[in-house]
Write a protein that holds these residues in place. Sequence first.
Motif, PDB file in Angstrom:
ATOM      1  N   THR A 427      30.918  38.909  43.731  1.00  0.00           N
ATOM      2  CA  THR A 427      31.304  40.244  44.206  1.00  0.00           C
ATOM      3  C   THR A 427      32.649  40.183  44.929  1.00  0.00           C
ATOM      4  N   ASN A 428      33.399  39.113  44.700  1.00  0.00           N
ATOM      5  CA  ASN A 428      34.816  39.046  45.052  1.00  0.00           C
ATOM      6  C   ASN A 428      35.538  39.137  43.713  1.00  0.00           C
ATOM      7  N   TRP A 429      35.919  40.366  43.356  1.00  0.00           N
ATOM      8  CA  TRP A 429      36.500  40.559  42.029  1.00  0.00           C
ATOM      9  C   TRP A 429      38.021  40.446  42.125  1.00  0.00           C
ATOM     10  N   GLN A 430      38.519  39.215  42.183  1.00  0.00           N
ATOM     11  CA  GLN A 430      39.967  39.048  42.259  1.00  0.00           C
ATOM     12  C   GLN A 430      40.542  38.839  40.852  1.00  0.00           C
ATOM     13  N   HIS A 431      41.861  38.901  40.734  1.00  0.00           N
ATOM     14  CA  HIS A 431      42.392  38.864  39.365  1.00  0.00           C
ATOM     15  C   HIS A 431      42.334  37.470  38.749  1.00  0.00           C
ATOM     16  N   MET A 432      42.166  36.447  39.592  1.00  0.00           N
ATOM     17  CA  MET A 432      41.838  35.105  39.106  1.00  0.00           C
ATOM     18  C   MET A 432      40.526  34.709  39.768  1.00  0.00           C
ATOM     19  N   ARG A 433      39.684  33.999  39.053  1.00  0.00           N
ATOM     20  CA  ARG A 433      38.471  33.480  39.708  1.00  0.00           C
ATOM     21  C   ARG A 433      38.358  31.994  39.406  1.00  0.00           C
ATOM     22  N   PHE A 434      38.085  31.223  40.472  1.00  0.00           N
ATOM     23  CA  PHE A 434      37.907  29.777  40.336  1.00  0.00           C
ATOM     24  C   PHE A 434      36.414  29.497  40.367  1.00  0.00           C
ATOM     25  N   LYS A 435      35.888  28.909  39.282  1.00  0.00           N
ATOM     26  CA  LYS A 435      34.444  28.789  39.149  1.00  0.00           C
ATOM     27  C   LYS A 435      33.985  27.336  39.133  1.00  0.00           C
ATOM     28  N   PRO A 436      33.273  26.932  40.166  1.00  0.00           N
ATOM     29  CA  PRO A 436      32.719  25.570  40.170  1.00  0.00           C
ATOM     30  C   PRO A 436      31.677  25.405  39.065  1.00  0.00           C
ATOM     31  N   PRO A 437      31.451  24.171  38.625  1.00  0.00           N
ATOM     32  CA  PRO A 437      30.461  23.945  37.565  1.00  0.00           C
ATOM     33  C   PRO A 437      29.075  24.402  38.007  1.00  0.00           C
ATOM     34  N   PRO A 438      28.381  25.164  37.159  1.00  0.00           N
ATOM     35  CA  PRO A 438      27.013  25.573  37.514  1.00  0.00           C
ATOM     36  C   PRO A 438      26.080  24.367  37.452  1.00  0.00           C
ATOM     37  N   PRO A 439      24.982  24.387  38.222  1.00  0.00           N
ATOM     38  CA  PRO A 439      24.069  23.246  38.206  1.00  0.00           C
ATOM     39  C   PRO A 439      23.408  23.091  36.838  1.00  0.00           C
ATOM     40  N   GLU A 440      23.050  21.886  36.547  1.00  0.00           N
ATOM     41  CA  GLU A 440      22.238  21.559  35.353  1.00  0.00           C
ATOM     42  C   GLU A 440      22.848  21.974  34.031  1.00  0.00           C
ATOM     43  N   LYS A 441      24.112  22.280  34.008  1.00  0.00           N
ATOM     44  CA  LYS A 441      24.689  22.621  32.710  1.00  0.00           C
ATOM     45  C   LYS A 441      25.881  21.723  32.480  1.00  0.00           C
ATOM     46  N   ASP A 442      26.148  21.504  31.229  1.00  0.00           N
ATOM     47  CA  ASP A 442      27.238  20.605  30.910  1.00  0.00           C
ATOM     48  C   ASP A 442      28.566  21.375  30.882  1.00  0.00           C
ATOM     49  N   ILE A 443      28.865  22.007  31.995  1.00  0.00           N
ATOM     50  CA  ILE A 443      30.073  22.837  32.067  1.00  0.00           C
ATOM     51  C   ILE A 443      30.948  22.316  33.200  1.00  0.00           C
ATOM     52  N   GLY A 444      32.261  22.323  32.980  1.00  0.00           N
ATOM     53  CA  GLY A 444      33.181  21.810  33.991  1.00  0.00           C
ATOM     54  C   GLY A 444      33.715  22.898  34.922  1.00  0.00           C
ATOM     55  N   TRP A 445      34.853  22.610  35.565  1.00  0.00           N
ATOM     56  CA  TRP A 445      35.512  23.576  36.459  1.00  0.00           C
ATOM     57  C   TRP A 445      36.224  24.616  35.608  1.00  0.00           C
ATOM     58  N   ARG A 446      36.049  25.870  35.972  1.00  0.00           N
ATOM     59  CA  ARG A 446      36.614  26.937  35.138  1.00  0.00           C
ATOM     60  C   ARG A 446      37.485  27.906  35.932  1.00  0.00           C
ATOM     61  N   VAL A 447      38.373  28.533  35.204  1.00  0.00           N
ATOM     62  CA  VAL A 447      39.294  29.503  35.775  1.00  0.00           C
ATOM     63  C   VAL A 447      39.256  30.751  34.903  1.00  0.00           C
ATOM     64  N   GLU A 448      39.121  31.899  35.558  1.00  0.00           N
ATOM     65  CA  GLU A 448      39.022  33.149  34.782  1.00  0.00           C
ATOM     66  C   GLU A 448      40.231  34.029  35.059  1.00  0.00           C
ATOM     67  N   PHE A 449      40.812  34.554  33.991  1.00  0.00           N
ATOM     68  CA  PHE A 449      41.966  35.444  34.071  1.00  0.00           C
ATOM     69  C   PHE A 449      41.459  36.865  33.820  1.00  0.00           C
ATOM     70  N   ARG A 450      41.581  37.760  34.830  1.00  0.00           N
ATOM     71  CA  ARG A 450      40.770  38.968  34.835  1.00  0.00           C
ATOM     72  C   ARG A 450      41.519  40.301  34.851  1.00  0.00           C
ATOM     73  N   SER A 451      42.829  40.253  34.781  1.00  0.00           N
ATOM     74  CA  SER A 451      43.538  41.519  35.012  1.00  0.00           C
ATOM     75  C   SER A 451      43.745  42.382  33.767  1.00  0.00           C
ATOM     76  N   MET A 452      43.589  41.816  32.575  1.00  0.00           N
ATOM     77  CA  MET A 452      43.997  42.567  31.379  1.00  0.00           C
ATOM     78  C   MET A 452      43.068  43.737  31.070  1.00  0.00           C
ATOM     79  N   GLU A 453      43.666  44.820  30.576  1.00  0.00           N
ATOM     80  CA  GLU A 453      42.904  45.978  30.144  1.00  0.00           C
ATOM     81  C   GLU A 453      42.439  45.747  28.705  1.00  0.00           C
ATOM     82  N   ILE A 454      41.294  46.326  28.359  1.00  0.00           N
ATOM     83  CA  ILE A 454      40.830  46.176  26.981  1.00  0.00           C
ATOM     84  C   ILE A 454      41.767  46.977  26.070  1.00  0.00           C
ATOM     85  N   GLN A 455      41.974  46.496  24.860  1.00  0.00           N
ATOM     86  CA  GLN A 455      42.859  47.145  23.901  1.00  0.00           C
ATOM     87  C   GLN A 455      42.044  47.884  22.845  1.00  0.00           C
ATOM     88  N   ILE A 456      42.672  48.871  22.230  1.00  0.00           N
ATOM     89  CA  ILE A 456      41.941  49.706  21.273  1.00  0.00           C
ATOM     90  C   ILE A 456      41.482  48.895  20.053  1.00  0.00           C
TER      91      ILE A 456
END
Length: 655
Positions: A427-456
């Motif tokens: 619920t901190n909706w910033q234009h970049m999000r830094f996401k630590p690896p979730p537990p028990e999943k084979d997923i690494g450190w992630r970064v989300e780019f969030r500012s773009m508007e959807i296109q037609i």
Amino acid sequence: MGLLALGTALDWPEAKKKADQVRRWGIEQLLATWNRAKGKERDALLWGDEVEYLVVSVDDEARKVRLSLAQVDILKSLARDEALWKAGGSVPGLKSTQEGEELPHFHPEFGRFMLEATPGKPWGIGFKDLLKVESNMRWRREIAKAHMAPNEYPITLTTFPRLGTRDDYISPYYLPSGPALRSQFVPDEIANPHIRFPTLAANIRARRGRKVEINVPIFKDKNTPEPFNDPTVDYNLHNWPEDDDVRRGAAKEGHVYMDAMAFGMGSCCLQITFQAKNMTEGRRLYDQLSPLGPIMLALTAATPIYKGFLVDTDVRWNQISRAVDCRTPEELGEVPLKNDRWRIPKSRYASNSTYISQDPRLRKEYLDPDLVVDEDLKKRLLEGGMDDLLATHFAHLFIRDPLVIFEEDLKELDLSKTDHFENLQSTNWQHMRFKPPPPEKDIGWRVEFRSMEIQITDFENAAFSIFIVLVTRAILSFDLNFYIPIQRTTENMETAHARNAVLDRKFYFRKDPFPHRVHTPSAGANTPPPSPPLGPVESEYELMTIADIINGSANGGFPGLIPLVESYLNSINIDIETRCSLARYLDVIRKRADGTLWTGARWIREFVMSHPEYKHDSVVSSEITYDLVQAVKEITEKEGKDGSAGWEMLRGKKD
Ligand code: GLU
Ligand code: MG
């Protein structure tokens, strides 16, 4: 939009009492994650895109289009068919154009008229994957459509032009003004019925002590009343105490006024998430992509209409920001601080306020000296072994209260979970999000780019996704440096709102993106040139047009993101066919930036302004909306059948 837990959601006064506990537990869960995952290495860069849709219901007889509130049924039938598909069964309406690819995933979103879709599995680093994105997006649209009523369609407009009008703009119709939103324009039924969403909206409102307040400047056309007072505002309602908001001046002259979370979180965007090789690379990408946020917002601008009016801004950003702004009058600086802890300059949906990479090029002048952080939580993170920059970042996110708390989750702290951490993080909706690896999943450190508007069109959505992916490749490959003071990015975000900002405005951007050797070397011929002595920070950046930033500046000051991406493509070995296909996508970005191609906002404006029913009074009527949605629908359908044909129509020449 985050996690969907189940349980008994606490109303605001109760939730407020538990806020400290949730924050403290969240920080402990973060530390546990950090200690578990700080050394986590993933060799392959994976990425994924998220596309959000509006579901519209078209009534050709009445020449009317409404938002369909069918989300729950559509998602149920999608889930049923996904299970069937996985069990090897054939699914009606789902003849695959994507042999061998995994079925896309569909997710709920805030609006009961929204859907979100992601690819069945993350995209890989290979260039061939880039070329699957567009057809995969089209496939998602087909699948979504196959699970709707014959007259329902998934469309990718950011907002529904007539959301919240006095018209019957939703199907089925409900009268406005329910206990959760207390909106005078939209009913509670507009939101996803899952308890999380109405609770989120209600607790934001309760925390603020009044409804959210969204005023967007009206676009002044020749017949627009002057002064303009939003004629749809009802000053006589007395259903809820919050109905007094408008009598206390919530609706501003010259603006379209909106009063509920749905007006913001009912908007659609295009988000891209990257899995980095490790935490260091993730932090670097996070910082380097951050200055691009406002640039990509202006370049993807697609939001010129609210509540049946043309407005004088082109993007959704600030409206969402205000739609979830839970700050109290004390935090907003309207009254002296008494009960709250800080004045807080931004909403929880806003551009980022700090950098996190341990990069020697990160000068302290780029950071905000007034950043608000929870010092106690920061201390705990430092004690737990986290470094100062990252501890500052999270201690800044954790200045907020958790908004939705489930009673069942407060019994004991489970360090193998991340629910309390995610409560604040998501619920901190910033234009970049830094996401630590979730537990028990084979997923690494992630970064989300969030500012773009959807296109037609899916072609455009694929183009912007692919562009951002290639930019990350160039950043990592050339060790690019886009640092500017973070406050300039905040200013750029405001600039991106202006009508036609893409062509008419200038944005702060760093002039020299190339790496320089930081220490004097015993250097070989291939080391980068020595860094010039550091000058004042202000000399490192200047105001540039988006065309300068994307295509390179005429005076040669900045090389341009597209030329950088092209140098990167030249530096690696890809076959000519792939290169040509990628060039087609990059061309869209290049031409958007130089004005050859229009933004969605411009195209929608022109459509409305040249519609025979338009009276040059800023009003986007139900008839115009029907034709607009019809045109959007045709463009996407045509595109589905014939490569770029739909896209061609968006160039602005409507012949
Ligand atoms: N729809 C929101 C937007 O337009 C984002 C919601 C999400 O984070 O998924 O920014
Ligand atoms: Mg979403």
